[in-house]
Design a protein around this motif. Structure first.
Motif, PDB file in Angstrom:
ATOM      1  N   ASP A 134      87.253  77.648  76.944  1.00 12.48           N
ATOM      2  CA  ASP A 134      88.522  77.243  77.549  1.00 12.48           C
ATOM      3  C   ASP A 134      89.576  77.088  76.457  1.00 12.48           C
ATOM      4  OD1 ASP A 134      90.654  76.114  78.859  1.00 12.48           O
ATOM      5  OD2 ASP A 134      89.511  74.485  79.780  1.00 12.48           O
ATOM      6  N   THR A 135      90.527  78.003  76.419  1.00 15.34           N
ATOM      7  CA  THR A 135      91.561  77.988  75.384  1.00 15.34           C
ATOM      8  C   THR A 135      92.349  76.689  75.369  1.00 15.34           C
ATOM      9  OG1 THR A 135      91.777  80.401  75.385  1.00 15.34           O
ATOM     10  CG2 THR A 135      93.681  79.155  74.599  1.00 15.34           C
ATOM     11  N   SER A 136      92.519  76.067  76.525  1.00 15.81           N
ATOM     12  CA  SER A 136      93.324  74.845  76.592  1.00 15.81           C
ATOM     13  C   SER A 136      92.686  73.668  75.865  1.00 15.81           C
ATOM     14  CB  SER A 136      93.592  74.460  78.049  1.00 15.81           C
ATOM     15  OG  SER A 136      92.415  74.010  78.689  1.00 15.81           O
ATOM     16  N   GLU A 137      91.424  73.809  75.453  1.00 17.82           N
ATOM     17  CA  GLU A 137      90.754  72.753  74.703  1.00 17.82           C
ATOM     18  C   GLU A 137      91.147  72.732  73.228  1.00 17.82           C
ATOM     19  OE1 GLU A 137      88.721  70.213  75.813  1.00 17.82           O
ATOM     20  OE2 GLU A 137      89.467  70.945  77.739  1.00 17.82           O
ATOM     21  N   LEU A 138      91.873  73.732  72.761  1.00 16.28           N
ATOM     22  CA  LEU A 138      92.305  73.772  71.359  1.00 16.28           C
ATOM     23  C   LEU A 138      93.424  72.770  71.102  1.00 16.28           C
ATOM     24  CD1 LEU A 138      92.354  77.633  70.772  1.00 16.28           C
ATOM     25  CD2 LEU A 138      90.846  75.988  69.636  1.00 16.28           C
ATOM     26  N   LYS A 139      93.338  72.093  69.968  1.00 12.41           N
ATOM     27  CA  LYS A 139      94.320  71.068  69.615  1.00 12.41           C
ATOM     28  C   LYS A 139      94.488  71.020  68.101  1.00 12.41           C
ATOM     29  CE  LYS A 139      92.017  68.480  73.228  1.00 12.41           C
ATOM     30  NZ  LYS A 139      91.003  67.440  73.470  1.00 12.41           N
ATOM     31  N   ILE A 140      95.677  70.605  67.651  1.00  9.38           N
ATOM     32  CA  ILE A 140      95.860  70.179  66.261  1.00  9.38           C
ATOM     33  C   ILE A 140      95.888  68.660  66.291  1.00  9.38           C
ATOM     34  CG2 ILE A 140      97.425  70.031  64.291  1.00  9.38           C
ATOM     35  CD1 ILE A 140      98.366  72.815  64.871  1.00  9.38           C
TER      36      ILE A 140
ATOM     37  N   LEU B 252      97.897  80.527  72.454  1.00  9.97           N
ATOM     38  CA  LEU B 252      97.291  80.187  71.164  1.00  9.97           C
ATOM     39  C   LEU B 252      98.345  79.782  70.142  1.00  9.97           C
ATOM     40  CD1 LEU B 252      94.632  83.046  70.784  1.00  9.97           C
ATOM     41  CD2 LEU B 252      94.165  80.621  71.151  1.00  9.97           C
ATOM     42  N   THR B 253      99.591  79.622  70.565  1.00 11.45           N
ATOM     43  CA  THR B 253     100.686  79.351  69.633  1.00 11.45           C
ATOM     44  C   THR B 253     101.280  77.973  69.855  1.00 11.45           C
ATOM     45  OG1 THR B 253     101.244  81.708  69.650  1.00 11.45           O
ATOM     46  CG2 THR B 253     102.854  80.201  68.676  1.00 11.45           C
ATOM     47  N   THR B 254     101.207  77.128  68.837  1.00 14.89           N
ATOM     48  CA  THR B 254     101.868  75.828  68.893  1.00 14.89           C
ATOM     49  C   THR B 254     102.904  75.740  67.775  1.00 14.89           C
ATOM     50  OG1 THR B 254     101.515  73.449  69.134  1.00 14.89           O
ATOM     51  CG2 THR B 254     100.175  74.583  67.466  1.00 14.89           C
ATOM     52  N   ARG B 255     103.474  74.569  67.559  1.00 16.82           N
ATOM     53  CA  ARG B 255     104.614  74.438  66.645  1.00 16.82           C
ATOM     54  C   ARG B 255     104.451  73.255  65.697  1.00 16.82           C
ATOM     55  NH1 ARG B 255     109.699  76.592  69.995  1.00 16.82           N
ATOM     56  NH2 ARG B 255     108.624  77.595  71.740  1.00 16.82           N
TER      57      ARG B 255
ATOM     58  N   ASP C 110      93.108  80.003  66.033  1.00 13.48           N
ATOM     59  CA  ASP C 110      92.057  80.996  66.175  1.00 13.48           C
ATOM     60  C   ASP C 110      91.560  80.948  67.621  1.00 13.48           C
ATOM     61  OD1 ASP C 110      92.109  81.895  63.569  1.00 13.48           O
ATOM     62  OD2 ASP C 110      90.544  80.517  62.876  1.00 13.48           O
ATOM     63  N   PRO C 111      90.915  82.014  68.112  1.00  8.35           N
ATOM     64  CA  PRO C 111      90.341  81.955  69.461  1.00  8.35           C
ATOM     65  C   PRO C 111      89.405  80.764  69.603  1.00  8.35           C
ATOM     66  CG  PRO C 111      90.312  84.201  68.628  1.00  8.35           C
ATOM     67  CD  PRO C 111      90.738  83.322  67.476  1.00  8.35           C
ATOM     68  N   VAL C 112      89.360  80.193  70.791  1.00  7.92           N
ATOM     69  CA  VAL C 112      88.611  78.964  70.993  1.00  7.92           C
ATOM     70  C   VAL C 112      87.129  79.124  70.665  1.00  7.92           C
ATOM     71  CG1 VAL C 112      88.193  79.360  73.461  1.00  7.92           C
ATOM     72  CG2 VAL C 112      88.251  77.025  72.570  1.00  7.92           C
ATOM     73  N   ASN C 113      86.547  80.299  70.943  1.00  7.37           N
ATOM     74  CA  ASN C 113      85.120  80.462  70.657  1.00  7.37           C
ATOM     75  C   ASN C 113      84.835  80.675  69.174  1.00  7.37           C
ATOM     76  OD1 ASN C 113      86.150  83.039  70.478  1.00  7.37           O
ATOM     77  ND2 ASN C 113      84.566  84.007  71.741  1.00  7.37           N
ATOM     78  N   VAL C 114      85.895  80.857  68.377  1.00  8.42           N
ATOM     79  CA  VAL C 114      85.749  80.897  66.923  1.00  8.42           C
ATOM     80  C   VAL C 114      85.747  79.463  66.377  1.00  8.42           C
ATOM     81  CG1 VAL C 114      86.817  81.610  64.743  1.00  8.42           C
ATOM     82  CG2 VAL C 114      86.771  83.184  66.686  1.00  8.42           C
ATOM     83  N   VAL C 115      86.656  78.653  66.895  1.00  9.09           N
ATOM     84  CA  VAL C 115      86.704  77.247  66.483  1.00  9.09           C
ATOM     85  C   VAL C 115      85.459  76.508  66.968  1.00  9.09           C
ATOM     86  CG1 VAL C 115      88.006  75.081  66.667  1.00  9.09           C
ATOM     87  CG2 VAL C 115      89.223  77.267  66.500  1.00  9.09           C
ATOM     88  N   ASP C 116      85.058  76.790  68.199  1.00 12.56           N
ATOM     89  CA  ASP C 116      83.926  76.111  68.811  1.00 12.56           C
ATOM     90  C   ASP C 116      83.126  77.128  69.631  1.00 12.56           C
ATOM     91  OD1 ASP C 116      82.134  74.599  70.272  1.00 12.56           O
ATOM     92  OD2 ASP C 116      83.629  73.212  71.072  1.00 12.56           O
ATOM     93  N   PRO C 117      82.032  77.643  69.086  1.00 12.83           N
ATOM     94  CA  PRO C 117      81.251  78.670  69.780  1.00 12.83           C
ATOM     95  C   PRO C 117      80.732  78.257  71.152  1.00 12.83           C
ATOM     96  CG  PRO C 117      80.610  78.552  67.480  1.00 12.83           C
ATOM     97  CD  PRO C 117      81.504  77.374  67.730  1.00 12.83           C
ATOM     98  N   SER C 118      80.712  76.958  71.430  1.00 13.66           N
ATOM     99  CA  SER C 118      80.210  76.503  72.720  1.00 13.66           C
ATOM    100  C   SER C 118      81.302  76.410  73.777  1.00 13.66           C
ATOM    101  CB  SER C 118      79.550  75.125  72.580  1.00 13.66           C
ATOM    102  OG  SER C 118      80.530  74.116  72.329  1.00 13.66           O
TER     103      SER C 118
END
Length: 446
Positions: free
Chosen positions: A308-314, A274-277, A297-305
């Motif tokens: 998969d944590t790897s779907e998180l992006k900035i 969950l940590t990027t730079r 934030d946890p992926v299901n907080v950003v997107d309740p549907s």
């Protein structure tokens, strides 16, 4: 956006590449979303870009670059959006061009259906429900050749293939997967790229002046100046997840966001992290001057549907003060905007976390703050996923005023993955997703 409709309209060029163009686009109308209750963020307007044949667009800028656009229209300009000075006008940038993935013998291959496409800086005007193309500047090498969007290096970047994933294409060290954009006071542009990852300084006419890459990248054969000025730890960027967000602070410094956690020490660690730079770059010193740990934030907080944590992006960062940034955390279906303050105390540049032999790595820490890492503190500004009328895959955010944001989505040139993306004649089966600029009003501002 059928490629066969009468009236895939032409785009007329008035003068040489990089100089103002009269790119006249026919535009479709999008409805304005229903207002939200008082006190909530709401969409106040939206506009869409109509059909401009990609071959016409490209060949107008650089004649002969695209022989067959396979029925693809101009799209993908939603990689970022930056105010152009006049009301309703913005600078945008395309990504590397139409691309997709097709599985062959169990292996995913990266396809480039229009390999001659050259990434471009595009100036647009939002007028009512329409997006008009005012100008376009092709990004070129020192000798004026198109950079293209093709992969740079064998073994580091995905191998490029034809539209049907059957024919290998050549790598191109000049190629850029352009994402963020800002414009400097002297009229030049700064862009970021996912391949290197890299920071690119581009003249007002679109010529690459310098491409800043990680130390040790060893990019050979580029037809422009390449400087290894970024931390070597960035060599561990996930494929297709290099730099995506770029902000320009009031003092002129730039802030670049790594789209996803680095693959340190390996792919599995990066996928679960969950940590990027974020990195701060001085345009005066031409060097990175600070680095910050940013915690999703946890992926299901950003997107309740999504689970998969790897779907998180900035995908976007926007300066909203001297040292304050608006940061977009997203999946393809939802996004949340956070405000962070860049402080000296949070700087980790040159610390052990930049050493790729550190174990556990920054990316492996379940609670970086508990391990002494000064993670940036953040405050939620708006959950765009809860705002009716906001499209999916928002990649660009611009601040219009204290209360209003302009958002732009990436429609991927109307492409989808898989062999069904093109018909039996090799023509695009358009996804129907339009490039849309959406205005959102925040009742409490930023």
């Amino acid at each position: 956006m059928s490629p066969y409709v009468a009236g895939r309209r032409s785009v007329h060029r008035s003068v040489a590449a990089g100089v103002p163009l009269a790119l006249l686009a026919a535009l479709t109308v999008a409805g304005t979303a229903v207002g939200a209750p008082s006190g909530e963020a709401r969409v106040t307007g939206s506009a869409t870009l109509g059909d401009i044949p990609l071959g016409t667009f490209s060949n107008t800028l650089l004649p002969g670059t695209v022989g067959d656009d396979r029925g693809v229209d101009l799209g993908g300009i939603g990689s970022d959006i930056y105010p152009a000075g006049r009301k309703g006008e913005f600078w945008t940038v395309t990504d590397r061009g139409p691309n997709g993935q097709i599985k062959v013998a169990g292996e995913k291959r990266r396809t480039f259906p229009v390999p001659g496409f050259d990434p471009a800086i595009v100036k647009i005007r939002v007028s009512g429900h329409t997006v008009k193309v005012l100008d376009a500047i092709p990004i070129t090498t020192s000798s004026g050749k198109p950079v293209t969007g093709l992969s740079n290096q064998k073994g580091r970047d995905e191998a490029p293939y034809s539209y049907d994933a059957k024919t290998p294409l050549s790598y191109n060290p000049n190629g850029l997967d352009t994402e963020g954009i800002v414009r400097a006071q002297d009229g030049s542009f700064w862009l970021v790229d996912e391949y290197g990852p890299s920071l690119i300084h581009v003249s007002a006419r679109g010529t690459i002046l310098t491409r800043y890459v990680p130390k040790g990248l060893a990019l050979k054969g580029a037809d422009y100046r390449v400087v290894e000025a970024l931390p070597a730890v960035l060599l561990h960027r996930k494929i297709n997840r290099g730099f995506e967000g770029l902000a320009q602070l009031p003092g002129g410094d730039l802030v670049m966001a790594v789209q996803s956690p680095l693959s340190l020490p390996d792919t599995d660690a990066g996928e679960a992290s969950l940590t990027t730079r974020l990195l701060r770059f001085s345009t005066k010193k031409r060097a990175v001057t600070a680095e910050y740990a940013y915690r999703f934030d946890p992926v299901n907080v950003v997107d309740p549907s999504e689970d998969d944590t790897s779907e998180l992006k900035i995908s976007s960062v926007v300066a909203v003060g001297r040292d304050r940034l608006l940061v977009e955390e997203r999946t393809d279906k939802a996004a949340r905007l956070q405000v962070v303050k860049l402080t000296r105390a949070a700087d980790i540049l040159g610390d052990k976390w930049d050493d790729d032999t550190t174990s556990p790595s920054l990316e492996q820490l379940d609670d970086p703050a508990a391990s002494g890492v000064p993670v940036l503190r953040k405050r939620l500004v708006v959950d765009l996923g809860a705002v009716k009328g906001v499209p999916g895959k928002i990649e660009g955010v611009a601040r219009v005023d204290h209360d209003t944001l302009a958002l732009i989505n990436d429609n991927d040139f109307g492409m989808t993955d898989g062999p069904e993306a093109f018909d039996a004649q090799g023509r695009l089966v358009d996804s129907g997703i339009e490039t849309t600029v959406t205005y959102v009003r925040l009742p409490r501002g930023i």
